[in-house]
Design a protein around this motif. Structure first.
Motif, PDB file in Angstrom:
ATOM      1  N   LEU A  76       0.830  -1.217   0.000  1.00 38.24           N
ATOM      2  CA  LEU A  76       0.000   0.000   0.000  1.00 38.24           C
ATOM      3  C   LEU A  76       0.858   1.258   0.000  1.00 38.24           C
ATOM      4  CD1 LEU A  76      -2.828  -1.035   2.514  1.00 38.24           C
ATOM      5  CD2 LEU A  76      -2.929  -0.965   0.005  1.00 38.24           C
ATOM      6  N   PHE A  77       1.972   1.229   0.739  1.00 37.75           N
ATOM      7  CA  PHE A  77       2.857   2.395   0.763  1.00 37.75           C
ATOM      8  C   PHE A  77       3.496   2.606  -0.609  1.00 37.75           C
ATOM      9  CE2 PHE A  77       6.864   4.599   1.573  1.00 37.75           C
ATOM     10  CZ  PHE A  77       6.430   5.672   2.342  1.00 37.75           C
ATOM     11  N   VAL A  78       3.917   1.528  -1.259  1.00 31.84           N
ATOM     12  CA  VAL A  78       4.507   1.635  -2.591  1.00 31.84           C
ATOM     13  C   VAL A  78       3.506   2.243  -3.569  1.00 31.84           C
ATOM     14  CG1 VAL A  78       5.344   0.304  -4.571  1.00 31.84           C
ATOM     15  CG2 VAL A  78       6.183  -0.211  -2.287  1.00 31.84           C
ATOM     16  N   MET A  79       2.272   1.772  -3.555  1.00 33.71           N
ATOM     17  CA  MET A  79       1.257   2.286  -4.471  1.00 33.71           C
ATOM     18  C   MET A  79       0.925   3.743  -4.175  1.00 33.71           C
ATOM     19  SD  MET A  79       0.718  -0.073  -6.592  1.00 33.71           S
ATOM     20  CE  MET A  79      -0.629   0.768  -7.413  1.00 33.71           C
ATOM     21  N   ALA A  80       0.891   4.113  -2.908  1.00 32.58           N
ATOM     22  CA  ALA A  80       0.601   5.499  -2.549  1.00 32.58           C
ATOM     23  C   ALA A  80       1.692   6.435  -3.059  1.00 32.58           C
ATOM     24  CB  ALA A  80       0.446   5.631  -1.032  1.00 32.58           C
ATOM     25  N   MET A  81       2.961   6.043  -2.901  1.00 31.91           N
ATOM     26  CA  MET A  81       4.057   6.882  -3.362  1.00 31.91           C
ATOM     27  C   MET A  81       4.114   6.950  -4.895  1.00 31.91           C
ATOM     28  SD  MET A  81       5.481   8.213  -0.733  1.00 31.91           S
ATOM     29  CE  MET A  81       3.785   8.284  -0.117  1.00 31.91           C
ATOM     30  N   LEU A  82       3.782   5.837  -5.554  1.00 27.59           N
ATOM     31  CA  LEU A  82       3.763   5.832  -7.020  1.00 27.59           C
ATOM     32  C   LEU A  82       2.685   6.763  -7.551  1.00 27.59           C
ATOM     33  CD1 LEU A  82       4.486   4.765  -9.828  1.00 27.59           C
ATOM     34  CD2 LEU A  82       2.969   2.818  -9.388  1.00 27.59           C
ATOM     35  N   LEU A  83       1.490   6.663  -7.026  1.00 30.17           N
ATOM     36  CA  LEU A  83       0.397   7.509  -7.499  1.00 30.17           C
ATOM     37  C   LEU A  83       0.630   8.973  -7.134  1.00 30.17           C
ATOM     38  CD1 LEU A  83      -2.673   5.220  -6.698  1.00 30.17           C
ATOM     39  CD2 LEU A  83      -1.404   5.452  -8.839  1.00 30.17           C
ATOM     40  N   ARG A  84       1.227   9.204  -5.984  1.00 28.03           N
ATOM     41  CA  ARG A  84       1.522  10.597  -5.586  1.00 28.03           C
ATOM     42  C   ARG A  84       2.547  11.211  -6.528  1.00 28.03           C
ATOM     43  NH1 ARG A  84       2.142  15.087  -4.859  1.00 28.03           N
ATOM     44  NH2 ARG A  84       2.025  16.335  -2.946  1.00 28.03           N
ATOM     45  N   THR A  85       3.515  10.430  -6.950  1.00 30.19           N
ATOM     46  CA  THR A  85       4.525  10.928  -7.891  1.00 30.19           C
ATOM     47  C   THR A  85       3.944  11.136  -9.275  1.00 30.19           C
ATOM     48  OG1 THR A  85       6.221   9.707  -6.661  1.00 30.19           O
ATOM     49  CG2 THR A  85       6.808  10.490  -8.858  1.00 30.19           C
ATOM     50  N   SER A  86       3.110  10.209  -9.705  1.00 27.43           N
ATOM     51  CA  SER A  86       2.613  10.224 -11.078  1.00 27.43           C
ATOM     52  C   SER A  86       1.515  11.260 -11.296  1.00 27.43           C
ATOM     53  CB  SER A  86       2.094   8.836 -11.466  1.00 27.43           C
ATOM     54  OG  SER A  86       3.096   7.857 -11.310  1.00 27.43           O
ATOM     55  N   PHE A  87       0.696  11.493 -10.290  1.00 26.12           N
ATOM     56  CA  PHE A  87      -0.492  12.326 -10.469  1.00 26.12           C
ATOM     57  C   PHE A  87      -0.312  13.775 -10.035  1.00 26.12           C
ATOM     58  CE2 PHE A  87      -3.450   8.392 -10.014  1.00 26.12           C
ATOM     59  CZ  PHE A  87      -3.011   7.953 -11.254  1.00 26.12           C
ATOM     60  N   SER A  88       0.882  14.189  -9.665  1.00 23.29           N
ATOM     61  CA  SER A  88       1.077  15.530  -9.123  1.00 23.29           C
ATOM     62  C   SER A  88       1.812  16.425 -10.121  1.00 23.29           C
ATOM     63  CB  SER A  88       1.862  15.462  -7.810  1.00 23.29           C
ATOM     64  OG  SER A  88       3.147  14.908  -8.038  1.00 23.29           O
ATOM     65  N   ASP A  89       1.705  17.714  -9.872  1.00 18.48           N
ATOM     66  CA  ASP A  89       2.468  18.705 -10.638  1.00 18.48           C
ATOM     67  C   ASP A  89       3.914  18.655 -10.162  1.00 18.48           C
ATOM     68  OD1 ASP A  89       3.571  20.938 -11.852  1.00 18.48           O
ATOM     69  OD2 ASP A  89       2.550  22.364 -10.525  1.00 18.48           O
ATOM     70  N   PRO A  90       4.863  18.311 -11.036  1.00 14.59           N
ATOM     71  CA  PRO A  90       6.254  18.186 -10.575  1.00 14.59           C
ATOM     72  C   PRO A  90       6.937  19.520 -10.287  1.00 14.59           C
ATOM     73  CG  PRO A  90       6.138  17.878 -12.939  1.00 14.59           C
ATOM     74  CD  PRO A  90       4.711  17.986 -12.460  1.00 14.59           C
ATOM     75  N   GLY A  91       6.285  20.607 -10.619  1.00 11.70           N
ATOM     76  CA  GLY A  91       6.886  21.928 -10.450  1.00 11.70           C
ATOM     77  C   GLY A  91       6.967  22.688 -11.750  1.00 11.70           C
ATOM     78  N   VAL A  92       5.935  22.537 -12.594  1.00 12.46           N
ATOM     79  CA  VAL A  92       5.908  23.207 -13.896  1.00 12.46           C
ATOM     80  C   VAL A  92       5.839  24.712 -13.693  1.00 12.46           C
ATOM     81  CG1 VAL A  92       4.563  23.516 -16.007  1.00 12.46           C
ATOM     82  CG2 VAL A  92       4.876  21.233 -15.048  1.00 12.46           C
ATOM     83  N   LEU A  93       6.659  25.423 -14.443  1.00 10.65           N
ATOM     84  CA  LEU A  93       6.697  26.882 -14.359  1.00 10.65           C
ATOM     85  C   LEU A  93       5.791  27.482 -15.430  1.00 10.65           C
ATOM     86  CD1 LEU A  93      10.553  27.289 -13.921  1.00 10.65           C
ATOM     87  CD2 LEU A  93       8.821  27.513 -12.134  1.00 10.65           C
ATOM     88  N   PRO A  94       5.019  28.506 -15.084  1.00 14.29           N
ATOM     89  CA  PRO A  94       4.136  29.128 -16.085  1.00 14.29           C
ATOM     90  C   PRO A  94       4.937  29.870 -17.149  1.00 14.29           C
ATOM     91  CG  PRO A  94       4.113  30.385 -14.046  1.00 14.29           C
ATOM     92  CD  PRO A  94       4.886  29.134 -13.754  1.00 14.29           C
ATOM     93  N   ARG A  95       4.420  29.853 -18.345  1.00 11.71           N
ATOM     94  CA  ARG A  95       5.059  30.591 -19.433  1.00 11.71           C
ATOM     95  C   ARG A  95       4.759  32.078 -19.308  1.00 11.71           C
ATOM     96  NH1 ARG A  95       4.561  26.676 -24.772  1.00 11.71           N
ATOM     97  NH2 ARG A  95       5.146  24.741 -23.691  1.00 11.71           N
ATOM     98  N   ALA A  96       5.605  32.872 -19.925  1.00 14.23           N
ATOM     99  CA  ALA A  96       5.437  34.322 -19.842  1.00 14.23           C
ATOM    100  C   ALA A  96       4.200  34.757 -20.611  1.00 14.23           C
ATOM    101  CB  ALA A  96       6.683  35.026 -20.396  1.00 14.23           C
ATOM    102  N   LEU A  97       3.504  35.728 -20.086  1.00  9.77           N
ATOM    103  CA  LEU A  97       2.392  36.327 -20.800  1.00  9.77           C
ATOM    104  C   LEU A  97       2.931  37.121 -21.987  1.00  9.77           C
ATOM    105  CD1 LEU A  97       0.377  37.611 -17.716  1.00  9.77           C
ATOM    106  CD2 LEU A  97       0.055  35.478 -18.971  1.00  9.77           C
ATOM    107  N   PRO A  98       2.094  37.411 -22.978  1.00  4.91           N
ATOM    108  CA  PRO A  98       2.592  38.144 -24.151  1.00  4.91           C
ATOM    109  C   PRO A  98       3.270  39.460 -23.808  1.00  4.91           C
ATOM    110  CG  PRO A  98       0.421  37.228 -24.608  1.00  4.91           C
ATOM    111  CD  PRO A  98       0.690  36.973 -23.152  1.00  4.91           C
ATOM    112  N   GLU A  99       2.691  40.216 -22.879  1.00  3.74           N
ATOM    113  CA  GLU A  99       3.310  41.493 -22.512  1.00  3.74           C
ATOM    114  C   GLU A  99       4.622  41.275 -21.765  1.00  3.74           C
ATOM    115  OE1 GLU A  99      -0.216  40.717 -19.683  1.00  3.74           O
ATOM    116  OE2 GLU A  99       0.247  40.573 -21.832  1.00  3.74           O
ATOM    117  N   GLU A 100       4.704  40.212 -20.966  1.00  2.00           N
ATOM    118  CA  GLU A 100       5.954  39.895 -20.288  1.00  2.00           C
ATOM    119  C   GLU A 100       7.035  39.501 -21.285  1.00  2.00           C
ATOM    120  OE1 GLU A 100       5.382  38.005 -16.029  1.00  2.00           O
ATOM    121  OE2 GLU A 100       4.148  36.958 -17.501  1.00  2.00           O
ATOM    122  N   ALA A 101       6.671  38.656 -22.258  1.00  2.00           N
ATOM    123  CA  ALA A 101       7.641  38.223 -23.267  1.00  2.00           C
ATOM    124  C   ALA A 101       8.157  39.404 -24.063  1.00  2.00           C
ATOM    125  CB  ALA A 101       6.999  37.191 -24.195  1.00  2.00           C
ATOM    126  N   THR A 102       7.275  40.336 -24.408  1.00  2.00           N
ATOM    127  CA  THR A 102       7.698  41.528 -25.155  1.00  2.00           C
ATOM    128  C   THR A 102       8.657  42.372 -24.327  1.00  2.00           C
ATOM    129  OG1 THR A 102       5.576  41.542 -26.320  1.00  2.00           O
ATOM    130  CG2 THR A 102       6.878  43.573 -26.353  1.00  2.00           C
TER     131      THR A 102
END
Length: 352
Positions: A76-102
């Motif tokens: 159960l612990f193995v499955m919990a850690m696997l699903l927690r790793t697989s189903f979570s946001d790993p730390g994706v950074l938002p892309r710049a808005l158009p005005e920010e990119a400009t």
């Protein structure tokens, strides 16, 4: 011909860029390539099911009833850690808005000046100081941002991930700042589970061989033979992976940094994130604060969808006749040309 714009509210995860898939109304976030993840589930669940079906009844009676109990808890612990790793946001950074990119492009052009024709422009980097060490922030041409220290762009998910370690097809997700500790706990617990099952498979064969003989035991327990083969070939890779990440954690280093040789190259640059102490490094990586996601995946936004005037006329007339039950979420307007307006997906102007 006039067009009708119907404004509807949608979740922001539906409009996020990149190559991720979302389930459960944006609560689950994974990579699109999930075939190997299903293989991981099949191997773990299949092997444990055989162990519970063939070995546990015999071992619980002839050795100890605690054996299957501990196996269930570990599974159960193995499955919990696997699903927690697989189903979570790993730390994706938002892309710049158009005005920010400009704005960033204007800053870069002002800093570099005019580049003569035929010459390559200088690399887009910024220098920051971390623990008296100069670290270069690289510019991401896809996300239009200067990546934070230790971040990198995943070519499979097409997103920048903070403290990017690697993309793991076995868990179907990137491994980064927000799910690395769960990935490590998954590999560690899976190693213990594999060793546990392999050990008691051997014990089961030996105990049965005393009464029935070795060859007869193999014929009577084909499931045990299959488990021994699976565990034997899995053991080396899983235990080796756990040992490698234990080594990285003791140095407070990522797989990406180790492969690139960021802190062990010819320039002998010291790792600015290491505390020069194994215990402190392990505590920071495994016991540090849990960082919230910077993606507002389940937030609401308005989207204008163009429809023909003929199809929108009945709904418009019905809404006028039913003034007692207005629908504030839907707005109908008529234009001579079609255009689409979408609210921003991320908070305004973020800095790193």
């Amino acid at each position: 011909m006039s067009a009708v714009m119907i404004t509807r509210k949608v979740r922001k995860w539906e409009k996020l860029p990149g190559k991720n898939t979302f389930c459960c109304d944006g609560r689950v976030m994974m990579a699109r390539q999930k075939g190997v993840f299903y293989l991981t589930l099949f191997l773990i669940i299949g092997t444990c099911s055989l162990f519970f079906a063939f070995e546990c009844p015999y071992l619980a009676v002839h050795l100890s009833p605690a054996i299957p109990v501990f196996a269930v808890l570990l599974f159960l612990f193995v499955m919990a850690m696997l699903l927690r790793t697989s189903f979570s946001d790993p730390g994706v950074l938002p892309r710049a808005l158009p005005e920010e990119a400009t704005f960033i492009e204007m800053e870069i052009e002002a800093a570099n000046g005019n580049v003569p024709a035929g010459q390559r422009p200088p690399p887009r980097i910024r220098n920051v100081q971390i623990n008296n060490q100069i670290v270069k922030l690289k510019y991401c041409y896809t996300c239009k941002i200067f990546r934070p220290p230790r971040a990198s762009h995943c070519s499979i998910c097409d997103n920048c991930v903070d403290r990017f370690d690697h993309h793991c097809p076995w868990v179907g997700n990137c491994v980064g700042k927000r799910n690395y500790r769960y990935f490590y706990l998954f590999t560690l617990s899976l190693s213990l589970l594999t060793i546990y099952i392999f050990t008691f498979d051997i014990v089961h064969v030996v105990m049965r061989s005393v009464d029935n003989g070795f060859l007869n035991t193999l014929k009577e327990t084909p499931g045990t033979v299959l488990e021994v083969l699976v565990c034997f070939f899995t053991l080396w890779s899983v235990v080796g992976l756990t040992g490698f990440h234990t080594y990285l954690i003791s140095l407070n280093q990522t797989t990406n940094e180790d492969i690139k040789g960021s802190w062990s190259g010819k320039n002998r640059v010291q790792n600015p994130y290491s505390h020069k102490n194994i215990v402190k490094n392990c505590c920071e990586v495994l016991c540090g604060p849990t960082y919230p996601s910077v993606l507002d995946r389940r937030g609401l936004m308005q989207e204008d969808s163009p429809v023909s005037a003929a199809s929108a006329a009945p709904s418009s007339s019905s809404s006028n006749s039913s003034s007692s039950n207005p629908v504030p979420q839907t707005t109908v307007s008529t234009h001579t040309h079609t255009h689409t307006h979408t609210q921003t997906l991320y908070p305004p102007l973020h800095t790193f």
